[in-house]
Motif scaffolding. Structure first.
Motif, PDB file in Angstrom:
ATOM      1  N   LEU A 125      18.405  42.410 -88.401  1.00 43.76           N
ATOM      2  CA  LEU A 125      17.383  43.018 -87.434  1.00 43.76           C
ATOM      3  C   LEU A 125      16.228  43.478 -87.901  1.00 43.76           C
ATOM      4  CD1 LEU A 125      20.240  44.553 -84.848  1.00 43.76           C
ATOM      5  CD2 LEU A 125      18.753  42.679 -84.564  1.00 43.76           C
ATOM      6  N   ARG A 126      16.325  44.339 -88.991  1.00 43.89           N
ATOM      7  CA  ARG A 126      15.089  45.017 -89.738  1.00 43.89           C
ATOM      8  C   ARG A 126      14.343  43.997 -90.191  1.00 43.89           C
ATOM      9  NH1 ARG A 126      15.844  50.215 -89.395  1.00 43.89           N
ATOM     10  NH2 ARG A 126      18.181  50.813 -89.059  1.00 43.89           N
ATOM     11  N   SER A 127      14.650  42.622 -90.773  1.00 42.85           N
ATOM     12  CA  SER A 127      13.884  41.779 -91.320  1.00 42.85           C
ATOM     13  C   SER A 127      13.105  41.147 -90.238  1.00 42.85           C
ATOM     14  CB  SER A 127      14.831  40.759 -91.919  1.00 42.85           C
ATOM     15  OG  SER A 127      13.963  39.668 -92.298  1.00 42.85           O
ATOM     16  N   ALA A 128      14.033  40.802 -89.101  1.00 44.30           N
ATOM     17  CA  ALA A 128      13.218  40.436 -87.804  1.00 44.30           C
ATOM     18  C   ALA A 128      12.175  41.265 -87.363  1.00 44.30           C
ATOM     19  CB  ALA A 128      14.086  39.759 -86.845  1.00 44.30           C
ATOM     20  N   HIS A 129      12.348  42.492 -87.321  1.00 41.87           N
ATOM     21  CA  HIS A 129      11.589  43.705 -86.775  1.00 41.87           C
ATOM     22  C   HIS A 129       9.941  43.561 -87.748  1.00 41.87           C
ATOM     23  CE1 HIS A 129       9.872  47.345 -85.808  1.00 41.87           C
ATOM     24  NE2 HIS A 129      10.691  47.563 -84.959  1.00 41.87           N
ATOM     25  N   ARG A 130      10.362  43.471 -89.254  1.00 40.83           N
ATOM     26  CA  ARG A 130       9.093  43.341 -89.849  1.00 40.83           C
ATOM     27  C   ARG A 130       8.248  42.030 -89.656  1.00 40.83           C
ATOM     28  NH1 ARG A 130      12.883  45.662 -93.467  1.00 40.83           N
ATOM     29  NH2 ARG A 130      13.452  43.568 -94.141  1.00 40.83           N
ATOM     30  N   ARG A 131       9.040  40.903 -89.410  1.00 34.18           N
ATOM     31  CA  ARG A 131       8.473  39.433 -89.115  1.00 34.18           C
ATOM     32  C   ARG A 131       7.414  39.598 -87.913  1.00 34.18           C
ATOM     33  NH1 ARG A 131      12.921  37.328 -90.303  1.00 34.18           N
ATOM     34  NH2 ARG A 131      13.707  36.798 -88.124  1.00 34.18           N
TER      35      ARG A 131
END
Length: 176
Positions: A125-131
């Motif tokens: 989720l945090r990776s998707a948020h950064r993207r």
């Protein structure tokens, strides 16, 4: 000081989604040192009120700019666009499907009392948020594609809710 300044102008920052968080923090601290109401305690009531107004505006501006969703909403508002207009609920089908998968993963982690599954999901989720944040910066700062930026802001808000939900499940699992 000018109460009609944008939040960016207030802190001497460029009006852009991508911002230097350290510069924002430093500008906020400097502003607080200048306008903090305690510095005006011995001044007349009118000056105390103005200092309080400035401190309030600085706090509001800082809170808006430091949070990715709020910053995106604010930048769109400066363009005359309401990112959360009730008549515009368009969302990419792929994102909606991914969101459903994430919600199922949250439910499975909860049912299985699996902090390992939550850890992996949280990372995802945090990776998707950064993207999405990087995409939003490009949409606003470079492409000036505000319609697409509205959707990205809504996606970020969904991501924030999912991340918070994962945090709630962590707390639930800790109580068992």
């Amino acid at each position: 000081m000018d109460f009609t300044q944008t939040h960016f102008e207030l802190f001497g920052l460029p009006q852009a989604y991508a911002l230097d968080r350290d510069k924002l923090d430093a500008a906020y601290r400097e502003m607080q040192n200048t306008v903090h109401p305690d510095r005006f305690a011995a001044q007349p009531d009118a000056e105390q009120r103005v200092a309080m107004q400035w401190a309030t505006q600085a706090n509001e501006a800082y809170q808006t700019l430091k949070h990715p969703v709020s910053r995106g909403v604010y930048l769109l508002k400066l363009q005359g666009i309401d990112a959360f207009d009730a008549s515009n609920t368009k969302m990419a089908p792929a994102f909606l499907m991914q969101q459903m998968e994430w919600r199922e993963a949250i439910d499975e982690a909860r049912a299985g009392n699996s902090t390992a599954a939550l850890d992996a999901l949280s990372d995802d989720l945090r990776s998707a948020h950064r993207r999405i944040e990087a995409q939003l910066a490009d949409l606003i700062d470079t492409a000036h594609d505000y319609a697409a930026a509205c959707e990205a802001v809504r996606q970020l808000r969904f991501m924030d809710k999912l991340i918070a939900e994962v945090g709630d499940v962590y707390e639930e699992l800790e109580t068992y």
